[in-house]
Motif scaffolding. Structure first.
Motif, PDB file in Angstrom:
ATOM      1  N   THR A   1      25.505 -30.140 -25.712  1.00 64.25           N
ATOM      2  CA  THR A   1      26.759 -30.911 -25.670  1.00 64.25           C
ATOM      3  C   THR A   1      26.416 -32.449 -26.341  1.00 64.25           C
ATOM      4  O   THR A   1      27.336 -32.874 -27.196  1.00 64.25           O
ATOM      5  N   LYS A   2      25.263 -32.946 -25.999  1.00 66.82           N
ATOM      6  CA  LYS A   2      24.962 -34.144 -26.563  1.00 66.82           C
ATOM      7  C   LYS A   2      24.636 -34.348 -27.913  1.00 66.82           C
ATOM      8  O   LYS A   2      25.085 -35.110 -28.769  1.00 66.82           O
ATOM      9  N   ALA A   3      24.136 -32.812 -28.467  1.00 59.50           N
ATOM     10  CA  ALA A   3      23.774 -32.785 -29.892  1.00 59.50           C
ATOM     11  C   ALA A   3      25.181 -32.568 -30.497  1.00 59.50           C
ATOM     12  O   ALA A   3      25.184 -33.212 -31.695  1.00 59.50           O
ATOM     13  N   GLN A   4      26.198 -32.022 -30.110  1.00 61.63           N
ATOM     14  CA  GLN A   4      27.484 -31.697 -30.743  1.00 61.63           C
ATOM     15  C   GLN A   4      28.211 -33.265 -30.737  1.00 61.63           C
ATOM     16  O   GLN A   4      28.784 -33.517 -31.669  1.00 61.63           O
ATOM     17  N   ILE A   5      28.223 -34.034 -29.744  1.00 63.86           N
ATOM     18  CA  ILE A   5      28.551 -35.189 -29.786  1.00 63.86           C
ATOM     19  C   ILE A   5      28.229 -36.208 -30.600  1.00 63.86           C
ATOM     20  O   ILE A   5      28.796 -36.786 -31.701  1.00 63.86           O
ATOM     21  N   ALA A   6      26.862 -36.128 -30.828  1.00 66.23           N
ATOM     22  CA  ALA A   6      26.097 -37.036 -32.044  1.00 66.23           C
ATOM     23  C   ALA A   6      26.616 -36.466 -33.309  1.00 66.23           C
ATOM     24  O   ALA A   6      26.683 -37.313 -34.207  1.00 66.23           O
ATOM     25  N   SER A   7      26.583 -35.239 -33.613  1.00 64.68           N
ATOM     26  CA  SER A   7      27.243 -34.752 -35.051  1.00 64.68           C
ATOM     27  C   SER A   7      28.738 -35.136 -35.084  1.00 64.68           C
ATOM     28  O   SER A   7      29.059 -35.395 -36.130  1.00 64.68           O
ATOM     29  N   THR A   8      29.477 -34.896 -33.984  1.00 63.37           N
ATOM     30  CA  THR A   8      30.909 -35.072 -34.323  1.00 63.37           C
ATOM     31  C   THR A   8      30.881 -36.746 -34.605  1.00 63.37           C
ATOM     32  O   THR A   8      31.755 -37.012 -35.463  1.00 63.37           O
ATOM     33  N   ARG A   9      30.105 -37.526 -33.800  1.00 68.04           N
ATOM     34  CA  ARG A   9      30.324 -39.186 -34.163  1.00 68.04           C
ATOM     35  C   ARG A   9      29.828 -39.193 -35.419  1.00 68.04           C
ATOM     36  O   ARG A   9      30.416 -40.215 -36.245  1.00 68.04           O
ATOM     37  N   GLN A  10      28.769 -38.676 -36.135  1.00 64.50           N
ATOM     38  CA  GLN A  10      28.495 -38.764 -37.512  1.00 64.50           C
ATOM     39  C   GLN A  10      29.694 -38.230 -38.451  1.00 64.50           C
ATOM     40  O   GLN A  10      29.746 -39.024 -39.594  1.00 64.50           O
ATOM     41  N   ASP A  11      30.133 -37.117 -38.069  1.00 60.23           N
ATOM     42  CA  ASP A  11      31.256 -36.713 -39.015  1.00 60.23           C
ATOM     43  C   ASP A  11      32.465 -37.758 -38.812  1.00 60.23           C
ATOM     44  O   ASP A  11      33.080 -37.832 -40.110  1.00 60.23           O
ATOM     45  N   ILE A  12      32.652 -38.404 -37.832  1.00 59.12           N
ATOM     46  CA  ILE A  12      33.710 -39.220 -38.011  1.00 59.12           C
ATOM     47  C   ILE A  12      33.495 -40.348 -38.332  1.00 59.12           C
ATOM     48  O   ILE A  12      34.297 -41.122 -39.456  1.00 59.12           O
ATOM     49  N   ALA A  13      32.112 -40.967 -38.792  1.00 65.48           N
ATOM     50  CA  ALA A  13      31.777 -42.057 -39.461  1.00 65.48           C
ATOM     51  C   ALA A  13      31.818 -41.688 -40.658  1.00 65.48           C
ATOM     52  O   ALA A  13      32.377 -42.444 -41.662  1.00 65.48           O
TER      53      ALA A  13
ATOM     54  N   ASP B   1      40.301 -47.634 -52.502  1.00 62.83           N
ATOM     55  CA  ASP B   1      39.673 -48.216 -53.489  1.00 62.83           C
ATOM     56  C   ASP B   1      40.500 -47.465 -54.891  1.00 62.83           C
ATOM     57  O   ASP B   1      40.003 -46.426 -55.121  1.00 62.83           O
ATOM     58  N   PRO B   2      41.014 -48.235 -55.648  1.00 67.21           N
ATOM     59  CA  PRO B   2      41.795 -47.598 -56.812  1.00 67.21           C
ATOM     60  C   PRO B   2      40.679 -47.065 -57.747  1.00 67.21           C
ATOM     61  O   PRO B   2      40.866 -45.890 -58.515  1.00 67.21           O
TER      62      PRO B   2
ATOM     63  N   LEU C   1      33.955 -39.560 -42.096  1.00 68.69           N
ATOM     64  CA  LEU C   1      35.294 -39.476 -42.566  1.00 68.69           C
ATOM     65  C   LEU C   1      35.923 -40.753 -42.737  1.00 68.69           C
ATOM     66  O   LEU C   1      36.805 -40.860 -43.708  1.00 68.69           O
ATOM     67  N   LYS C   2      35.614 -41.617 -41.791  1.00 69.54           N
ATOM     68  CA  LYS C   2      36.063 -43.040 -41.994  1.00 69.54           C
ATOM     69  C   LYS C   2      35.944 -43.510 -43.176  1.00 69.54           C
ATOM     70  O   LYS C   2      36.315 -44.499 -43.995  1.00 69.54           O
ATOM     71  N   ASP C   3      34.439 -43.550 -43.633  1.00 70.43           N
ATOM     72  CA  ASP C   3      33.821 -44.008 -44.998  1.00 70.43           C
ATOM     73  C   ASP C   3      34.648 -43.434 -45.897  1.00 70.43           C
ATOM     74  O   ASP C   3      35.085 -44.128 -47.062  1.00 70.43           O
ATOM     75  N   GLN C   4      34.931 -42.255 -45.917  1.00 68.83           N
ATOM     76  CA  GLN C   4      35.711 -41.560 -46.999  1.00 68.83           C
ATOM     77  C   GLN C   4      37.294 -42.259 -47.165  1.00 68.83           C
ATOM     78  O   GLN C   4      37.774 -42.212 -48.063  1.00 68.83           O
ATOM     79  N   LYS C   5      37.776 -42.209 -46.072  1.00 72.10           N
ATOM     80  CA  LYS C   5      39.088 -42.980 -46.110  1.00 72.10           C
ATOM     81  C   LYS C   5      39.135 -44.366 -46.719  1.00 72.10           C
ATOM     82  O   LYS C   5      40.103 -44.714 -47.606  1.00 72.10           O
TER      83      LYS C   5
END
Length: 190
Positions: free
Chosen positions: A85-97, A108-109, A99-103
């Motif tokens: 579960t800790k590994a999944q949480i770390a992976s999910t946090r990386q995915d969220i970061a 940017d035009p 996605l925020k970067d892509q957003k």
């Protein structure tokens, strides 16, 4: 009067044999004396005798061992689940970061223009876009933009068909066109 022994009449005094019997005899059985005058030491192999207390103690120890083993097994499994579960949480946090970067990039035009050029083959005003066509007429290259297939017309549901037939049942029937030609018309046309 004779002095009485504290142990009672007919009992030997402490540390000695009863009076009136030789020291080598005991209760009617005679034990042979060794050369030194003492009784022989008989060495016997000691066989462990299990008493009731020992059996009960072993049963309690085995019961405790079994209960602690199952508890330890459950703890080990939960520990493995926690690590997963800790590994999944770390992976999910990386995915969220990510996605925020892509957003933020989509705000940017310049990034939007770049994506439009790469994905759809668009060109800016004043630029000339080229496509290489193969001998079969298809666009060549790995980055060929494709459009999604158009949505298919859905078949009407069975209950819609049934309701449509109920609506049409009260109307006058329409004449159906015939596919066979009228022989009189055919003769007139010739």
């Amino acid at each position: 009067m004779a002095a009485r022994s504290p142990r009672g009449p007919g009992r030997p005094p402490r540390g000695g044999a009863p009076t009136g019997k030789p020291s080598g005899q005991r209760g009617g059985r005679q034990t042979p004396l060794s050369r030194t005058g003492s009784r022989p030491v008989i060495s016997t192999v000691s066989v462990p005798h299990l008493t009731t207390r020992a059996i009960v103690l072993m049963a309690v120890v085995l019961l405790l061992l079994a209960s602690y083993t199952s508890t330890l097994h459950a703890w080990w499994q939960q520990r493995a689940e926690i690590q997963t579960t800790k590994a999944q949480i770390a992976s999910t946090r990386q995915d969220i970061a990510d996605l925020k970067d892509q957003k933020q990039r989509w705000n940017d035009p310049a990034y939007v223009k770049q994506q439009a050029k790469e994905r759809f083959g668009w060109v800016s005003p004043g630029e000339v876009g080229y496509r290489v066509l193969g001998s079969d007429g298809k666009v060549q290259g790995a980055d060929v933009p494709t459009l999604d297939a158009p949505p298919q017309a859905q078949q009407p549901k069975w209950y819609d068909k049934l309701w449509g037939s109920v609506k049409e049942s009260g109307k006058e029937p329409r004449p159906r066109p015939t596919t066979t030609p009228d022989p009189d018309k055919v003769l007139k046309d010739q």
